[in-house]
Design a protein around this motif. Structure first.
Motif: not given
Length: 238
Positions: A150-167, A169-174
């Motif tokens: 199961q993977l959960v990922a979040l992406r959000r643009p960097v406020d002062f650099a629109p070409n960049f994105t904060w990334v 995510w976390d993935e756990f395995f069973f």
């Protein structure tokens, strides 16, 4: 952002609780460093079709361990998908994995995999979920291993650099069953990533993500494994 953060934090807490209760606390941990590189691509099987329901998937990866000095694993994973909605897609495919676990002999693994992907944009933040089931055939044994991811990922643009994105995510395995090649039912591993994505312009069909990846593997006593990795990923969506 409040509408996303509460369920996301709840999921992280539940995952941590599962990990804490599913493995011995007495195991010693070995630390290593390495480099993981990957290319991920997906697109329409028939880009000229009006409905555009059928999709293709491909990713290839190279992984280096032993403080960046040694090749450890290569992976090729093609697949096909069917888009149920703009947010939800069903996938299935095959994966070939070559592992070179020094100093023991290398071996190959074949996987059949099925997954569901879901994506939604909340204001500026994009939430991606990927649920995957694997049937693993390893040449060092005869059993088929079943594994849930199961993977959960979040992406959000960097406020002062629109070409960049904060990334993040976390993935756990069973593991869902025991096998004669070493898998044990229960928690297998966790991967957590934090980094930056870069896209030259909004119109470009590719983006680059670079960051820190921590991989924790629950191994048979007496030692677990903690890998501190530089992760470099190229995504292409034509």
């Amino acid at each position: 952002m409040r509408a996303i953060s509460r369920p996301f934090l709840l999921g992280v807490c539940l995952s941590a609780a599962c990990v804490a209760t599913s493995r011995p606390v007495v195991a010693e941990t070995i630390n290593d460093a390495g480099l993981w590189t990957a290319v991920f691509a997906a697109g329409d099987l028939n880009p000229h079709a009006e409905d555009g329901k059928w999709r293709w998937w491909f990713d290839g990866q190279m992984r280096f361990f032993d403080d960046f000095d040694g090749y450890g694993q290569g992976l090729v994973r093609p697949g096909v998908g069917y888009k149920l909605t703009d947010k939800l897609t069903l996938w299935s495919g095959y994966a070939w994995i070559h592992t070179d676990p020094e100093p023991t002999p290398n071996f190959e693994e074949h996987r059949i995999w099925e997954q569901v992907t879901w994506s939604h944009k909340f204001d500026l933040t994009t939430l991606d979920l990927r649920t995957r089931l694997e049937q693993r055939l390893v040449e060092t044994g005869d059993d088929t291993g079943m594994r849930f991811r199961q993977l959960v990922a979040l992406r959000r643009p960097v406020d002062f650099a629109p070409n960049f994105t904060w990334v993040a995510w976390d993935e756990f395995f069973f593991h869902l069953n025991d096998t004669d090649w070493g898998a044990r039912s229960g928690f297998d591993q966790n991967r957590a990533f934090l980094g930056l994505g870069w896209k030259p312009t909004p119109e470009h069909t590719w983006r680059l993500e670079v960051g820190y990846l921590h991989q924790f593997i629950d191994r048979p006593a007496p030692t677990d494994l903690s890998n501190h990795l530089l992760s470099v990923n190229l995504f292409w969506n034509p």
